[in-house]
Design a protein around this motif. Structure first.
Motif, PDB file in Angstrom:
ATOM      1  N   ALA A  25       0.588  -0.717  -0.452  1.00 29.70           N
ATOM      2  CA  ALA A  25       0.058  -0.175   0.127  1.00 29.70           C
ATOM      3  C   ALA A  25       0.550   1.427   0.054  1.00 29.70           C
ATOM      4  O   ALA A  25       0.287   1.657  -0.888  1.00 29.70           O
ATOM      5  N   ALA A  28       2.632   1.318  -3.456  1.00 25.54           N
ATOM      6  CA  ALA A  28       1.489   1.720  -4.505  1.00 25.54           C
ATOM      7  C   ALA A  28       0.979   3.685  -4.620  1.00 25.54           C
ATOM      8  O   ALA A  28       1.028   4.051  -5.588  1.00 25.54           O
ATOM      9  N   GLN A  29       0.835   3.847  -3.376  1.00 26.68           N
ATOM     10  CA  GLN A  29      -0.043   4.907  -2.572  1.00 26.68           C
ATOM     11  C   GLN A  29       1.393   6.006  -3.685  1.00 26.68           C
ATOM     12  O   GLN A  29       1.666   7.494  -4.253  1.00 26.68           O
ATOM     13  N   ILE A  32       2.631   5.667  -7.878  1.00 27.55           N
ATOM     14  CA  ILE A  32       1.921   6.599  -8.823  1.00 27.55           C
ATOM     15  C   ILE A  32       1.750   8.335  -8.051  1.00 27.55           C
ATOM     16  O   ILE A  32       1.726   8.479  -9.768  1.00 27.55           O
ATOM     17  N   THR A  82      -3.533   3.248 -12.722  1.00 27.98           N
ATOM     18  CA  THR A  82      -3.993   3.424 -11.265  1.00 27.98           C
ATOM     19  C   THR A  82      -4.964   2.453 -10.682  1.00 27.98           C
ATOM     20  O   THR A  82      -5.738   1.361  -9.621  1.00 27.98           O
ATOM     21  N   VAL A  85      -3.211   0.138  -8.598  1.00 23.87           N
ATOM     22  CA  VAL A  85      -3.210   0.610  -7.026  1.00 23.87           C
ATOM     23  C   VAL A  85      -4.535   0.813  -6.237  1.00 23.87           C
ATOM     24  O   VAL A  85      -4.679  -0.146  -5.418  1.00 23.87           O
ATOM     25  N   ALA A  89      -5.158  -1.422  -3.163  1.00 28.40           N
ATOM     26  CA  ALA A  89      -5.967  -1.429  -2.512  1.00 28.40           C
ATOM     27  C   ALA A  89      -6.794  -1.535  -1.490  1.00 28.40           C
ATOM     28  O   ALA A  89      -7.861  -2.171  -0.375  1.00 28.40           O
ATOM     29  N   VAL A 119      -8.199   6.476  -3.781  1.00 30.27           N
ATOM     30  CA  VAL A 119      -8.084   6.215  -5.110  1.00 30.27           C
ATOM     31  C   VAL A 119      -9.456   6.778  -6.288  1.00 30.27           C
ATOM     32  O   VAL A 119      -9.098   7.895  -7.073  1.00 30.27           O
ATOM     33  N   SER A 146      -2.783  13.427  -3.147  1.00 31.44           N
ATOM     34  CA  SER A 146      -2.133  11.999  -3.013  1.00 31.44           C
ATOM     35  C   SER A 146      -1.467  11.920  -1.790  1.00 31.44           C
ATOM     36  O   SER A 146      -0.788  10.630  -0.656  1.00 31.44           O
TER      37      SER A 146
END
Length: 324
Positions: A25, A28-29, A32, A82, A85, A89, A119, A146
């Protein structure tokens, strides 16, 4: 509930799996945002000229007289990421939900739900940014939205590894006050950084409007707030010397210094070299790392106890209950 029964059929994730999901997590956050900067510095922000379609009448890049094919694919690729992501999530929610069903962990479940919620919010803001033709302030909002998601992902990672007890402070009130000031300074740095970006050469598209302000002044303000951040960080360290803080907290404190100084040096080099594209993306990555390190320091300054035994050893917990 039917959904609860379906989730309950999933295997109870081990501590290692929970940690891996939490790390995913965070990556990924943060990731992006970095890929979004690649879109911006390559001038691909309007490679896909509309949203949610790429070009009017097509969800994917097509031959177009105004938009270069490579730019279309760069922007389209970022949109497709996305999906990754979103998948992470959803995995975070399912993992936290399954753990919650074994032993109630409401806080953990709430943190997990912020991931898909974030997201969706980012997708809406991203769509507005494209439809607004990358006006600098919409790009700034897109980035700033973000940043709390990265922070929340770090809290989620710690949530998987700790209990839900009320936080027991490991530092005195004065140290906690300086730590809060450090977090405020961090967000101020991020906001100031978006104004420098808004006035800089990389707007995502050659025709987008830029912030009409002297970039030299904005850069000085940005770097000045970083100096404030470092001063507060140093004072926080001095308060720790008087309290006998745990080694884990000192290690995290050292990491914050390392990341923050490296980010500052990178910013100076980037500015001196005329803001080359590659260093812009590295600077965005550095911003994410500063958030992660500061959030980890924040979490390290309190203790919520160990996770419930049933989360880790469900069979043994059942046996102990039966024996009792």
């Amino acid at each position: 509930m039917a959904v609860n029964s379906l989730v309950a059929r999933l295997p109870l994730p081990s501590r290692a799996v929970q940690k891996a999901v939490g790390i995913a997590a965070v990556v990924a956050q943060a990731g992006i945002g970095v890929t979004g900067s690649v879109v911006r510095v390559t001038g691909s922000g309007l490679g896909c000229s509309t949203w949610p379609q790429c070009q009017p009448g097509s969800m994917v890049p097509v031959e177009h007289s105004e938009y270069h094919t490579l730019n279309q694919w760069i922007e389209f690729g970022n949109r497709m990421l996305t999906g990754v992501v979103i998948a992470v999530a959803v995995l975070a929610v399912l993992t936290a939900w399954r753990v919650h069903l074994a032993t109630p962990r409401k806080r953990l479940l709430v943190l997990a739900w912020t991931m898909p919620g974030g997201v969706v919010l980012q997708a809406v803001v991203g769509g507005m940014t494209v439809l607004a033709k990358l006006e600098w302030w919409t790009v700034a909002i897109h980035f700033l939205v973000s940043t709390p998601l990265i922070w929340l992902a770090v809290l989620l990672l710690h949530g998987f590894l700790e209990g839900d007890e009320p936080p027991r402070r490991l530092v005195p009130p004065i140290a906690r006050a300086f730590l809060t000031a450090l977090v405020v300074a961090m967000w101020a740095i991020l906001v100031a950084g978006t104004t420098v970006t808004g006035a800089g050469p990389h707007g995502g598209d050659a025709n987008t409007h830029r912030l009409d302000a002297p970039i030299e002044t904005l850069a000085r303000i940005h770097s000045g707030i970083l100096v404030v951040y470092l001063i507060v960080l140093a004072v926080f360290g001095l308060t720790l010397l008087r309290t006998g803080a745990p080694q884990r907290l000192w290690r995290r404190y050292g990491v914050v210094w390392l990341v923050a100084v490296a980010q500052g040096v990178l910013g100076v080099v980037q500015y001196a070299l005329g803001v080359p594209e590659a260093l812009v993306s590295l600077h965005v990555l550095g911003s994410a790392l500063v958030i992660v390190a500061t959030a980890a320091l924040w979490c390290g300054a309190r203790d919520r106890g160990a996770p419930p035994v049933r989360d880790v050893f469900p069979q043994q917990s059942g046996e102990l209950t039966a024996a009792g």
